[in-house]
Motif scaffolding. Sequence first.
Motif, PDB file in Angstrom:
ATOM      1  N   LEU A 283      51.763 -15.634  11.888  1.00 59.17           N
ATOM      2  CA  LEU A 283      50.385 -15.665  11.078  1.00 59.17           C
ATOM      3  C   LEU A 283      49.471 -15.214  12.327  1.00 59.17           C
ATOM      4  O   LEU A 283      48.488 -14.493  11.984  1.00 59.17           O
ATOM      5  N   LEU A 284      49.559 -15.898  13.299  1.00 56.87           N
ATOM      6  CA  LEU A 284      48.652 -15.539  14.306  1.00 56.87           C
ATOM      7  C   LEU A 284      49.151 -16.157  15.664  1.00 56.87           C
ATOM      8  O   LEU A 284      50.316 -16.657  15.938  1.00 56.87           O
ATOM      9  N   GLY A 285      48.327 -15.631  16.870  1.00 57.27           N
ATOM     10  CA  GLY A 285      48.525 -15.944  18.197  1.00 57.27           C
ATOM     11  C   GLY A 285      47.442 -16.871  18.477  1.00 57.27           C
ATOM     12  O   GLY A 285      46.211 -16.506  18.230  1.00 57.27           O
ATOM     13  N   ALA A 286      47.457 -18.050  19.597  1.00 62.12           N
ATOM     14  CA  ALA A 286      46.607 -18.668  20.119  1.00 62.12           C
ATOM     15  C   ALA A 286      46.990 -19.255  21.356  1.00 62.12           C
ATOM     16  O   ALA A 286      48.146 -19.059  21.860  1.00 62.12           O
ATOM     17  N   GLY A 287      46.003 -20.151  22.011  1.00 63.42           N
ATOM     18  CA  GLY A 287      46.367 -20.599  23.127  1.00 63.42           C
ATOM     19  C   GLY A 287      44.727 -21.499  23.842  1.00 63.42           C
ATOM     20  O   GLY A 287      43.818 -21.108  23.420  1.00 63.42           O
ATOM     21  N   VAL A 288      45.203 -21.957  24.946  1.00 63.35           N
ATOM     22  CA  VAL A 288      44.060 -22.380  25.885  1.00 63.35           C
ATOM     23  C   VAL A 288      43.636 -21.416  26.801  1.00 63.35           C
ATOM     24  O   VAL A 288      44.332 -20.531  27.157  1.00 63.35           O
ATOM     25  N   VAL A 289      42.172 -21.271  26.660  1.00 66.18           N
ATOM     26  CA  VAL A 289      41.511 -19.868  27.442  1.00 66.18           C
ATOM     27  C   VAL A 289      41.968 -19.953  29.174  1.00 66.18           C
ATOM     28  O   VAL A 289      41.902 -21.110  29.572  1.00 66.18           O
ATOM     29  N   HIS A 290      42.521 -18.808  29.371  1.00 65.41           N
ATOM     30  CA  HIS A 290      42.995 -18.689  30.833  1.00 65.41           C
ATOM     31  C   HIS A 290      41.932 -19.065  31.795  1.00 65.41           C
ATOM     32  O   HIS A 290      40.668 -18.562  31.525  1.00 65.41           O
ATOM     33  N   PRO A 291      41.710 -19.833  32.992  1.00 69.58           N
ATOM     34  CA  PRO A 291      40.737 -20.099  33.832  1.00 69.58           C
ATOM     35  C   PRO A 291      40.251 -18.775  34.439  1.00 69.58           C
ATOM     36  O   PRO A 291      39.081 -18.719  34.499  1.00 69.58           O
ATOM     37  N   ASN A 292      41.088 -17.774  34.725  1.00 68.71           N
ATOM     38  CA  ASN A 292      40.442 -16.450  35.141  1.00 68.71           C
ATOM     39  C   ASN A 292      39.524 -15.532  34.148  1.00 68.71           C
ATOM     40  O   ASN A 292      38.513 -15.116  34.404  1.00 68.71           O
ATOM     41  N   VAL A 293      39.716 -16.049  32.691  1.00 68.30           N
ATOM     42  CA  VAL A 293      38.808 -15.289  31.688  1.00 68.30           C
ATOM     43  C   VAL A 293      37.633 -16.229  31.955  1.00 68.30           C
ATOM     44  O   VAL A 293      36.434 -15.494  31.738  1.00 68.30           O
ATOM     45  N   LEU A 294      37.494 -17.288  31.952  1.00 61.38           N
ATOM     46  CA  LEU A 294      36.261 -18.107  32.041  1.00 61.38           C
ATOM     47  C   LEU A 294      35.439 -17.551  33.123  1.00 61.38           C
ATOM     48  O   LEU A 294      34.186 -17.590  33.228  1.00 61.38           O
TER      49      LEU A 294
END
Length: 340
Positions: A283-294
């Motif tokens: 249905l979908l993909g998800a996760g905790v935002v990677h520190p590098n993205v922040l």
Amino acid sequence: MKELLEKLESGALSAIDGAKTMDDLEKIRLQYLGKKGELTQILKGLGKLSKEERPVVGSFANEVREKVQGKLEEKIVNLKESVYEAQMEDEYLDVTLDAGKLRVGHRHPLLKTKEELEDLFVEMGFTVVDGPEIESVANNFDALNSPKNHPSRDKSDTFYIDDKTLLRTHTSPMQIRAMKEYGAPLRIVSSGRVFRFDDVDDTHSPMFHQFEGLVVDKGVSLANLIDTLNVFVKEMFGDDMQIRYRPHNFPFTEPSTEVDVTCLVCHGEGCPACNHTGWSMELLGAGVVHPNVLRNCGIDPDVYSGFAFGMGIDRIAMVKYGITDIRLMFENDDRFLSQF
């Protein structure tokens, strides 16, 4: 001078009778009654007349002006009526004719699903944002921690316009834009068309629609993500839906997960629609935002954390309405649309 006025009157009235168009009448008016017209030229000679003749000739000149002006106005009215009658005859419409049975359209399942998703997450406190379909490589890949050798960056998988610009492969660049513009805390969803070289089967299309969400704040964890997705699935598909989380790998989240839901046909018991697994498609993909993205967006990962999720609106619609072939949603076939 009186003879000149009589001659002018006769000529003007005759010309008006022969006029066929409004332009003809305007030319006649200017010729006889205009500032440089024949009547004006005649009246310039009043000064040469005796005191006794001037009022008589002046009065007669006014009578001539009124006759010509009245004839002009009468002709204008007649011409307008003729034009109107001709127009009515040419554009005649019989309103008594039977128009036949009117066909009423149906809302497209994609649009309906998109609006349902937006409404659901707005009720959960999210803000809807929008962005361009033509994106920079920096926003689409680099800021999202996608390595240079990632398969999605290959020209066989992505529609590049030039080395720095492409058709977005997901709506995640809107997360980058929002974090750079608004900072943290942040709670947004975005939706729109995305483009990939992907048509391996009847559940994939080179152009499809995505819906993504992002939450960034202090103390945000994987537990918050799971609780949000549980609420979403129950509200969207019903309380009897079961959810399965499978570990996965995305460059922009860590940890990452893929989410499945039970089959809408058999509700988990197993049937041909789900290949007897009891589970619908991913249905979908998800996760905790990677520190590098922040960090790439100017947000301190030591202070803030977040979660993100993304899903195909087309796939949600397929699961929700039991559609087996994604291509049906782009063919504009009334037989298909009338079912919704």
